[in-house]
Motif scaffolding. Structure first.
Motif, PDB file in Angstrom:
ATOM      1  N   ASP A   1       0.812  -1.219   0.000  1.00  0.00           N
ATOM      2  CA  ASP A   1       0.000   0.000   0.000  1.00  0.00           C
ATOM      3  C   ASP A   1       0.841   1.264   0.000  1.00  0.00           C
ATOM      4  OD1 ASP A   1      -2.459  -1.304   0.005  1.00  0.00           O
ATOM      5  OD2 ASP A   1      -2.468  -1.488   2.185  1.00  0.00           O
ATOM      6  N   GLU A   2       1.971   1.213   0.680  1.00  0.00           N
ATOM      7  CA  GLU A   2       2.791   2.411   0.828  1.00  0.00           C
ATOM      8  C   GLU A   2       3.760   2.554  -0.332  1.00  0.00           C
ATOM      9  OE1 GLU A   2       4.257   3.498   4.785  1.00  0.00           O
ATOM     10  OE2 GLU A   2       3.472   1.540   5.401  1.00  0.00           O
ATOM     11  N   VAL A   3       3.782   3.754  -0.904  1.00  0.00           N
ATOM     12  CA  VAL A   3       4.683   4.042  -2.019  1.00  0.00           C
ATOM     13  C   VAL A   3       5.381   5.369  -1.743  1.00  0.00           C
ATOM     14  CG1 VAL A   3       4.783   4.656  -4.468  1.00  0.00           C
ATOM     15  CG2 VAL A   3       3.333   2.780  -3.726  1.00  0.00           C
ATOM     16  N   LYS A   4       6.678   5.380  -1.982  1.00  0.00           N
ATOM     17  CA  LYS A   4       7.473   6.607  -1.885  1.00  0.00           C
ATOM     18  C   LYS A   4       8.037   6.877  -3.267  1.00  0.00           C
ATOM     19  CE  LYS A   4       9.941   9.721   0.456  1.00  0.00           C
ATOM     20  NZ  LYS A   4       9.336  10.827   1.155  1.00  0.00           N
ATOM     21  N   GLY A   5       7.507   7.887  -3.940  1.00  0.00           N
ATOM     22  CA  GLY A   5       7.945   8.241  -5.282  1.00  0.00           C
ATOM     23  C   GLY A   5       8.993   9.333  -5.262  1.00  0.00           C
ATOM     24  N   LEU A   6      10.148   9.059  -5.845  1.00  0.00           N
ATOM     25  CA  LEU A   6      11.247  10.027  -5.917  1.00  0.00           C
ATOM     26  C   LEU A   6      11.540  10.310  -7.388  1.00  0.00           C
ATOM     27  CD1 LEU A   6      13.593   8.287  -3.306  1.00  0.00           C
ATOM     28  CD2 LEU A   6      11.949  10.141  -2.890  1.00  0.00           C
ATOM     29  N   PHE A   7      11.379  11.547  -7.801  1.00  0.00           N
ATOM     30  CA  PHE A   7      11.554  11.941  -9.194  1.00  0.00           C
ATOM     31  C   PHE A   7      12.791  12.824  -9.294  1.00  0.00           C
ATOM     32  CE2 PHE A   7       9.028  11.939 -13.156  1.00  0.00           C
ATOM     33  CZ  PHE A   7       9.859  12.713 -13.944  1.00  0.00           C
ATOM     34  N   PHE A   8      13.838  12.295  -9.922  1.00  0.00           N
ATOM     35  CA  PHE A   8      15.127  12.975 -10.006  1.00  0.00           C
ATOM     36  C   PHE A   8      15.177  13.903 -11.222  1.00  0.00           C
ATOM     37  CE2 PHE A   8      15.669   9.358  -7.357  1.00  0.00           C
ATOM     38  CZ  PHE A   8      16.647   9.683  -6.443  1.00  0.00           C
TER      39      PHE A   8
ATOM     40  N   ILE B   1      13.378  15.614  -6.691  1.00  0.00           N
ATOM     41  CA  ILE B   1      14.745  15.736  -6.184  1.00  0.00           C
ATOM     42  C   ILE B   1      15.565  16.457  -7.253  1.00  0.00           C
ATOM     43  CG2 ILE B   1      16.777  14.505  -5.340  1.00  0.00           C
ATOM     44  CD1 ILE B   1      14.914  12.325  -4.348  1.00  0.00           C
ATOM     45  N   PRO B   2      15.582  17.808  -7.181  1.00  0.00           N
ATOM     46  CA  PRO B   2      16.347  18.593  -8.160  1.00  0.00           C
ATOM     47  C   PRO B   2      17.818  18.661  -7.744  1.00  0.00           C
ATOM     48  CG  PRO B   2      15.073  20.040  -6.733  1.00  0.00           C
ATOM     49  CD  PRO B   2      14.789  18.632  -6.290  1.00  0.00           C
ATOM     50  N   LEU B   3      18.677  18.052  -8.528  1.00  0.00           N
ATOM     51  CA  LEU B   3      20.097  17.978  -8.210  1.00  0.00           C
ATOM     52  C   LEU B   3      20.905  18.893  -9.120  1.00  0.00           C
ATOM     53  CD1 LEU B   3      20.342  14.097  -7.863  1.00  0.00           C
ATOM     54  CD2 LEU B   3      20.259  15.779  -6.010  1.00  0.00           C
ATOM     55  N   ALA B   4      21.983  19.429  -8.587  1.00  0.00           N
ATOM     56  CA  ALA B   4      22.868  20.289  -9.373  1.00  0.00           C
ATOM     57  C   ALA B   4      24.304  19.811  -9.184  1.00  0.00           C
ATOM     58  CB  ALA B   4      22.735  21.746  -8.932  1.00  0.00           C
TER      59      ALA B   4
ATOM     60  N   TYR C   1      30.283  18.154 -16.161  1.00  0.00           N
ATOM     61  CA  TYR C   1      30.745  16.812 -16.512  1.00  0.00           C
ATOM     62  C   TYR C   1      30.103  15.715 -15.653  1.00  0.00           C
ATOM     63  CZ  TYR C   1      33.701  17.651 -12.448  1.00  0.00           C
ATOM     64  OH  TYR C   1      34.155  17.947 -11.187  1.00  0.00           O
ATOM     65  N   GLU C   2      29.330  16.092 -14.637  1.00  0.00           N
ATOM     66  CA  GLU C   2      28.707  15.111 -13.749  1.00  0.00           C
ATOM     67  C   GLU C   2      27.315  14.728 -14.237  1.00  0.00           C
ATOM     68  OE1 GLU C   2      30.249  15.878  -9.308  1.00  0.00           O
ATOM     69  OE2 GLU C   2      29.164  17.585 -10.179  1.00  0.00           O
ATOM     70  N   LYS C   3      27.036  13.438 -14.222  1.00  0.00           N
ATOM     71  CA  LYS C   3      25.688  12.948 -14.531  1.00  0.00           C
ATOM     72  C   LYS C   3      24.913  12.961 -13.214  1.00  0.00           C
ATOM     73  CE  LYS C   3      25.629   9.368 -17.416  1.00  0.00           C
ATOM     74  NZ  LYS C   3      25.981   8.024 -17.961  1.00  0.00           N
ATOM     75  N   VAL C   4      24.414  14.161 -12.851  1.00  0.00           N
ATOM     76  CA  VAL C   4      23.876  14.369 -11.507  1.00  0.00           C
ATOM     77  C   VAL C   4      22.689  13.451 -11.197  1.00  0.00           C
ATOM     78  CG1 VAL C   4      24.749  16.719 -11.259  1.00  0.00           C
ATOM     79  CG2 VAL C   4      22.475  16.362 -12.208  1.00  0.00           C
ATOM     80  N   VAL C   5      21.813  13.244 -12.159  1.00  0.00           N
ATOM     81  CA  VAL C   5      20.657  12.387 -11.922  1.00  0.00           C
ATOM     82  C   VAL C   5      21.116  10.946 -11.691  1.00  0.00           C
ATOM     83  CG1 VAL C   5      18.585  11.412 -12.995  1.00  0.00           C
ATOM     84  CG2 VAL C   5      18.982  13.878 -13.075  1.00  0.00           C
ATOM     85  N   ASP C   6      22.012  10.467 -12.527  1.00  0.00           N
ATOM     86  CA  ASP C   6      22.517   9.101 -12.355  1.00  0.00           C
ATOM     87  C   ASP C   6      23.207   8.932 -11.009  1.00  0.00           C
ATOM     88  OD1 ASP C   6      21.595   8.779 -14.919  1.00  0.00           O
ATOM     89  OD2 ASP C   6      23.485   8.068 -15.751  1.00  0.00           O
TER      90      ASP C   6
ATOM     91  N   GLY D   1      22.764  10.677  -8.274  1.00  0.00           N
ATOM     92  CA  GLY D   1      21.748  10.740  -7.223  1.00  0.00           C
ATOM     93  C   GLY D   1      20.978   9.439  -7.089  1.00  0.00           C
ATOM     94  N   ILE D   2      20.605   8.846  -8.217  1.00  0.00           N
ATOM     95  CA  ILE D   2      19.876   7.578  -8.181  1.00  0.00           C
ATOM     96  C   ILE D   2      20.781   6.465  -7.668  1.00  0.00           C
ATOM     97  CG2 ILE D   2      18.790   5.803  -9.623  1.00  0.00           C
ATOM     98  CD1 ILE D   2      17.599   8.108 -11.297  1.00  0.00           C
ATOM     99  N   GLN D   3      22.024   6.424  -8.111  1.00  0.00           N
ATOM    100  CA  GLN D   3      22.950   5.394  -7.633  1.00  0.00           C
ATOM    101  C   GLN D   3      23.135   5.480  -6.121  1.00  0.00           C
ATOM    102  OE1 GLN D   3      26.142   6.460 -10.310  1.00  0.00           O
ATOM    103  NE2 GLN D   3      25.814   4.634 -11.567  1.00  0.00           N
ATOM    104  N   ARG D   4      23.285   6.681  -5.604  1.00  0.00           N
ATOM    105  CA  ARG D   4      23.433   6.853  -4.153  1.00  0.00           C
ATOM    106  C   ARG D   4      22.167   6.418  -3.414  1.00  0.00           C
ATOM    107  NH1 ARG D   4      26.369  12.785  -3.735  1.00  0.00           N
ATOM    108  NH2 ARG D   4      28.357  12.156  -4.682  1.00  0.00           N
ATOM    109  N   THR D   5      21.018   6.708  -3.992  1.00  0.00           N
ATOM    110  CA  THR D   5      19.757   6.319  -3.359  1.00  0.00           C
ATOM    111  C   THR D   5      19.584   4.808  -3.374  1.00  0.00           C
ATOM    112  OG1 THR D   5      18.799   8.438  -4.048  1.00  0.00           O
ATOM    113  CG2 THR D   5      17.260   6.700  -3.369  1.00  0.00           C
TER     114      THR D   5
END
Length: 183
Positions: free
Chosen positions: A46-53, A77-80, A84-89, A91-95
Motif C-alpha cells: 500500500d505504501e509508495v514513496k515516489g522520488l523523481f530525479f 529531487i532537483p540535483l545540481a 561533466y557530472e551525470k547528476v541524476v545518475d 543521485g539515483i545510484q546513491r539512493t
C-alpha cells in the motif's frame, strides 16, 4: 513500502529520441500518477514513496512540472552539479545504495545500464526489484539481471502510463496481439 525512483531525463530522452523522433507533446508524455498506482498494486503493497530525479544544474527547475509532481505524490529531487557530472545518475545510484540497508521493494524508471551494479546488490529473497521502461530499449546489463530476479515492466503495456498508443516497433507476444490496432 515500495520505493519508485524515476530517471526523468532517461525516460524523456528515450520517448522523444527513440520512439517519437521529436519532443513529446503533452498528451504523449507518461501519466506519472499511473506509475504510482502501478507501484501500489504490482506487489500488493500500500505504501509508495515516489522520488523523481531532475537535473537542475542550470539553476532552474520546471516549476509547473515540479508542482504537478508534488500534487500527485512524488517527491521531486532537483540535483545540481558540474557540467561533466551525470547528476541524476549519481543521485539515483546513491539512493539505490542507501536502499540496500532498508526494507522495501524498489521500482526504477530508466533504461540505463549504469544502475546495474546497484540493482544487482538489491536482488535478494524477500525483496521485489523492478524496472519501469520501454522493454526494447532497456540496457542489456539490466536485462541480464532478470535471471537473478529483476522484473521489467513496460511503461506502455504493463503500467498503462500513456493516454495514446505510441508508435513503437517491438516484438509483440502473441497473447497481446490486437489486429485492430493495425487495421
Amino acid at each position: 513500502m515500495t520505493y519508485v525512483l524515476v530517471d526523468g531525463e532517461n525516460i524523456d530522452a528515450t520517448l522523444g529520441g527513440s520512439i517519437l523522433g521529436a519532443r513529446p507533446a503533452p498528451e504523449e508524455r507518461p501519466r506519472w500518477e499511473r506509475v504510482l498506482e502501478f507501484a501500489r498494486s504490482v506487489w500488493g503493497g500500500d505504501e509508495v514513496k515516489g522520488l523523481f530525479f531532475l537535473n537542475a544544474s542550470n539553476g532552474t527547475m520546471p516549476m509547473s512540472f515540479v508542482q504537478a509532481l508534488v500534487a500527485i505524490g512524488f517527491q521531486p529531487i532537483p540535483l545540481a552539479g558540474e557540467s561533466y557530472e551525470k547528476v541524476v545518475d549519481i543521485g539515483i545510484q546513491r539512493t539505490l545504495d542507501a536502499l540496500a540497508d532498508r526494507v522495501g521493494d524498489v521500482l526504477l524508471a530508466s533504461h540505463d545500464g549504469d544502475f546495474a551494479p546497484q540493482l544487482a546488490a538489491l536482488l535478494a529473497p524477500g525483496r521485489n526489484v523492478g524496472m519501469l521502461a520501454f522493454k526494447e530499449f532497456t540496457s542489456s546489463a539490466l536485462q541480464q539481471l532478470t535471471e537473478g530476479g529483476l522484473q521489467i515492466f513496460d511503461l506502455e503495456s504493463d503500467v498503462q502510463a500513456f493516454n495514446v498508443h505510441l508508435p513503437r516497433l517491438r516484438i509483440i507476444p502473441l497473447a497481446e496481439f490486437d489486429p485492430l490496432r493495425y487495421l
